[in-house]
Design an enzyme around this catalytic site. Structure first.
Site, short mmCIF file in Angstrom:
data_model
loop_
_atom_site.label_atom_id
_atom_site.label_comp_id
_atom_site.label_asym_id
_atom_site.label_seq_id
_atom_site.Cartn_x
_atom_site.Cartn_y
_atom_site.Cartn_z
N LYS A 169 13.99 44.66 45.53
CA LYS A 169 12.67 45.28 45.43
C LYS A 169 12.80 46.66 46.05
O LYS A 169 12.66 46.85 47.25
CB LYS A 169 11.64 44.44 46.21
CG LYS A 169 10.22 44.47 45.68
CD LYS A 169 9.60 45.85 45.60
CE LYS A 169 9.07 46.36 46.92
NZ LYS A 169 8.72 47.80 46.86
N GLU A 244 15.97 45.85 59.34
CA GLU A 244 16.41 47.16 59.86
C GLU A 244 15.16 48.03 59.88
O GLU A 244 14.68 48.45 58.82
CB GLU A 244 17.47 47.78 58.95
CG GLU A 244 18.71 46.92 58.76
CD GLU A 244 19.58 46.86 60.00
OE1 GLU A 244 19.25 47.48 61.02
OE2 GLU A 244 20.60 46.15 59.95
N CYS A 278 15.63 56.76 60.31
CA CYS A 278 15.35 55.77 61.36
C CYS A 278 16.15 56.08 62.62
O CYS A 278 15.71 55.79 63.72
CB CYS A 278 15.70 54.38 60.85
SG CYS A 278 17.36 54.31 60.12
N GLU A 378 7.16 56.45 66.13
CA GLU A 378 8.10 57.03 65.17
C GLU A 378 7.29 57.94 64.25
O GLU A 378 6.41 57.49 63.53
CB GLU A 378 8.76 55.91 64.37
CG GLU A 378 9.78 56.46 63.39
CD GLU A 378 10.41 55.38 62.52
OE1 GLU A 378 9.66 54.62 61.88
OE2 GLU A 378 11.66 55.30 62.49
P1 NAD Z 1 7.77 50.57 54.32
O1 NAD Z 1 7.88 49.50 55.34
O2 NAD Z 1 6.45 51.10 54.00
O3 NAD Z 1 8.39 50.08 52.94
C1 NAD Z 1 9.73 49.62 52.83
C2 NAD Z 1 9.83 48.68 51.64
O4 NAD Z 1 9.13 47.49 51.94
C3 NAD Z 1 9.22 49.22 50.36
O5 NAD Z 1 10.01 48.81 49.27
C4 NAD Z 1 7.86 48.54 50.34
O6 NAD Z 1 7.32 48.44 49.05
C5 NAD Z 1 8.19 47.19 50.92
N1 NAD Z 1 7.10 46.45 51.54
C6 NAD Z 1 6.04 46.94 52.23
N2 NAD Z 1 5.26 45.92 52.67
C7 NAD Z 1 5.86 44.76 52.28
C8 NAD Z 1 5.54 43.38 52.43
N3 NAD Z 1 4.46 42.97 53.08
N4 NAD Z 1 6.39 42.46 51.89
C9 NAD Z 1 7.49 42.84 51.24
N5 NAD Z 1 7.83 44.13 51.04
C10 NAD Z 1 7.04 45.10 51.57
O7 NAD Z 1 8.77 51.72 54.81
P2 NAD Z 1 9.04 53.13 54.12
O8 NAD Z 1 7.86 53.99 54.41
O9 NAD Z 1 9.48 52.95 52.72
O10 NAD Z 1 10.30 53.64 54.93
C11 NAD Z 1 10.21 54.29 56.14
C12 NAD Z 1 10.48 53.34 57.28
O11 NAD Z 1 11.75 52.72 57.12
C13 NAD Z 1 10.57 54.03 58.63
O12 NAD Z 1 9.80 53.32 59.59
C14 NAD Z 1 12.03 53.97 58.99
O13 NAD Z 1 12.32 54.00 60.35
C15 NAD Z 1 12.47 52.73 58.34
N6 NAD Z 1 13.92 52.77 58.07
C16 NAD Z 1 14.76 52.00 58.82
C17 NAD Z 1 16.13 52.07 58.64
C18 NAD Z 1 17.06 51.22 59.44
O14 NAD Z 1 18.16 50.98 58.98
N7 NAD Z 1 16.68 50.74 60.59
C19 NAD Z 1 16.65 52.91 57.68
C20 NAD Z 1 15.78 53.69 56.91
C21 NAD Z 1 14.40 53.59 57.13
#
Ligand code: NAD
Length: 472
Positions: A169, A244, A278, A378
């Site tokens: 997804k 992550e 991140c 963040e």
């Molecule tokens: P997000 O959490 O909004 O979305 C991430 C993914 O999860 C998307 O595909 C989204 O559609 C999906 N999603 C959202 N709610 C969901 C649910 N309830 N059930 C299942 N799937 C769901 O994050 P984003 O805005 O796309 O990315 C930014 C965030 O990602 C930042 O907080 C960043 O720190 C984090 N990030 C972490 C790492 C790491 O390795 N630790 C790496 C990159 C980004």
């Protein structure tokens, strides 16, 4: 106009049942460059069923077979590098230095997984028992927009290495990049059902995956808030979960550091991926007795960065991915001023000369305390905070005084001492005088930065469960 109206299920590109169309926006100027039809809950369920049906045969494949499939995947993704680069520039807006890495990393990471798989111990003796590592089942792989292609390839390659089948997804804000990767993976010739791709909303397609009793494992990269929601829904069916999540990483500059070079490295750590990373080092801890000197060096380092068109070679900070993210960063810059932090560079609004596009000014605050919201949350943009410390013990306390624990950077002339300091920081990755990425080492975070680890043999183990067979 880019029109994307299919998803990928059981080896075929198919029209989703979902009928929501999402505009694809170019962040460099805010224009609509296409639209994509999103998958809904039913589409995700079809994909899960395909992965579920493919699992028994795939779980029984030999390691050599999976290495061959991964080699095919590598070759296919590698061949798509130029096309992927164009999609990253257009849809995500990473400046060329970053976008080139983002385009080559998806193939590189498959290669790293192949190397790990060649030496992975699927069977080990433990006393009288033979411990066999057994693939978990269908894995739901959920990715964010800030490195979508890299996460798809990394998670998929690791799941394949372990013998799991998958439903991916991807982020709904990365459809062009997903399209390039989906076509490359299709050409790689993996057995039908081993990977399925349903681009849709998190609360529909994503939720279907995190609640399905047919899914045994979730590997999620994204925000801490979504990670928490996934953890809750996964509990119902006892899914194994790797999360992550976010970070608020410290860069601890020690009193013996050279100001100019430390500042360059600290700012680079903070502005990585235009601040949308991140691991970004957003809290810069400096010794109070050299505060003025570090303020000056850090301001100079920030001012060398250029926020602008990602296609221009001297741009180092690209636009934020979308308007929502731009608004969020603006809010935090305004909040920093309200909280009493002192602005050394940047500020609210777009950089001079840029009227359209989701550009922000590379921003640096000083006189920040670790209690301020800008030091705790963040922000996910190029906004850095200088926090002064009185002695090393206080510096370590501040570094650890966070809800997160993903990454940390320590900079100092005396490397042995810097390492001693670094080993007192609770973070999944601690870098000493370097920003180098080590793909053989585990990646993941303490506390709210996540659960579990990806990469290296730890990553493969996360898709497996041990079965101890004890002989009489
Ligand atoms: P997000 O959490 O909004 O979305 C991430 C993914 O999860 C998307 O595909 C989204 O559609 C999906 N999603 C959202 N709610 C969901 C649910 N309830 N059930 C299942 N799937 C769901 O994050 P984003 O805005 O796309 O990315 C930014 C965030 O990602 C930042 O907080 C960043 O720190 C984090 N990030 C972490 C790492 C790491 O390795 N630790 C790496 C990159 C980004």
């Amino acid at each position: 106009m880019h029109i994307i109206e299919h998803i990928y299920i059981n080896g075929n590109f198919v029209t989703p049942e979902g009928d929501e169309w999402l505009d694809i926006i170019k962040p460099a100027d805010g224009s609509v460059i296409g639209k994509a039809r999103l998958a809904n809950r039913c589409d995700a369920e079809r994909a899960i069923s395909a992965a579920h049906a493919a699992f028994p045969a795939f779980a029984a494949t030999r390691v050599e077979t999976r290495i061959t499939l991964l080699e095919q995947m590598y070759a296919s993704v590698k061949a798509a590098e130029a096309e992927l680069h164009a999609a990253i520039l257009l849809e995500y807006g990473a400046p060329s230095s970053r976008s080139r890495w983002m385009a080559s990393y998806p193939a590189d990471v498959i290669r790293h997984v192949i190397e790990e798989l060649k030496n992975y111990p699927f069977s080990q003796q433990a006393g009288r028992a033979i411990v066999q590592m057994v693939p978990l089942g269908v894995a739901g792989l959920i990715t964010p927009w800030n490195s979508n292609a890299g996460f798809i390839c990394h998670k998929l390659a690791t799941a394949v290495a372990a013998g799991c089948t998958t439903v991916i997804k991807p982020s709904e804000y990365s459809v062009l990049q997903t399209e390039v990767i989906a076509r490359a993976l299709h050409r790689a010739g993996l057995p039908d059902g081993v990977f399925n791709i349903v681009t849709g909303r998190g609360d529909t397609a994503g939720h279907a995956i995190s609640t399905s009793p047919k899914v045994a494992k979730i590997s999620f990269t994204g925000s801490t808030a979504s990670g928490k929601a996934i953890l809750r829904s996964a509990a119902e069916t006892f899914k194994r979960v790797t999360l992550e999540l976010g970070g608020k990483s410290p860069t601890l500059i020690l009193p013996d550091a050279d100001a100019a070079s430390a500042a360059e490295m600290a700012v680079q750590a903070g502005f990585i991926n235009s601040g949308q990373a991140c691991i970004a080092g957003t809290r810069i801890l400096v010794p109070v007795q050299r505060k003025a000197e570090f303020e000056q060096a850090l301001t100079a380092a920030v001012k060398k960065h250029r926020s602008g068109d990602p296609a221009e070679p001297d741009t180092t900070v690209g636009p934020m991915v979308n308007e929502k993210q731009w608004q969020r960063v603006q809010r935090y810059i305004a909040l920093g001023e309200e909280e009493g932090a002192r602005l050394l560079a940047g500020g609210t609004g777009r950089p001079e000369g840029l009227q359209a596009g989701w550009y922000v000014k590379p921003t640096l605050f000083s006189d920040v305390t670790n209690r301020m919201q800008i030091a705790r949350d963040e922000i996910f943009g190029p906004v850095l905070s200088i926090i002064a410390y009185h002695d090393e013990a206080e510096a370590i306390t501040i570094a650890n005084d966070t809800d997160y624990g993903l990454s940390a950077l320590v900079i100092g002339q005396d490397e042995a001492h810097a390492r001693q300091v670094g080993e007192q920081i609770l973070a999944g990755r601690v870098m000493i005088n370097t920003l180098a990425h080590e793909p053989r080492a585990p990646f993941g975070g303490f506390r709210r930065s996540g659960i579990g680890r990806e990469m290296g043999h730890w990553g493969i183990s996360a898709f497996l469960e041990p079965r101890a067979v004890t002989l009489a």
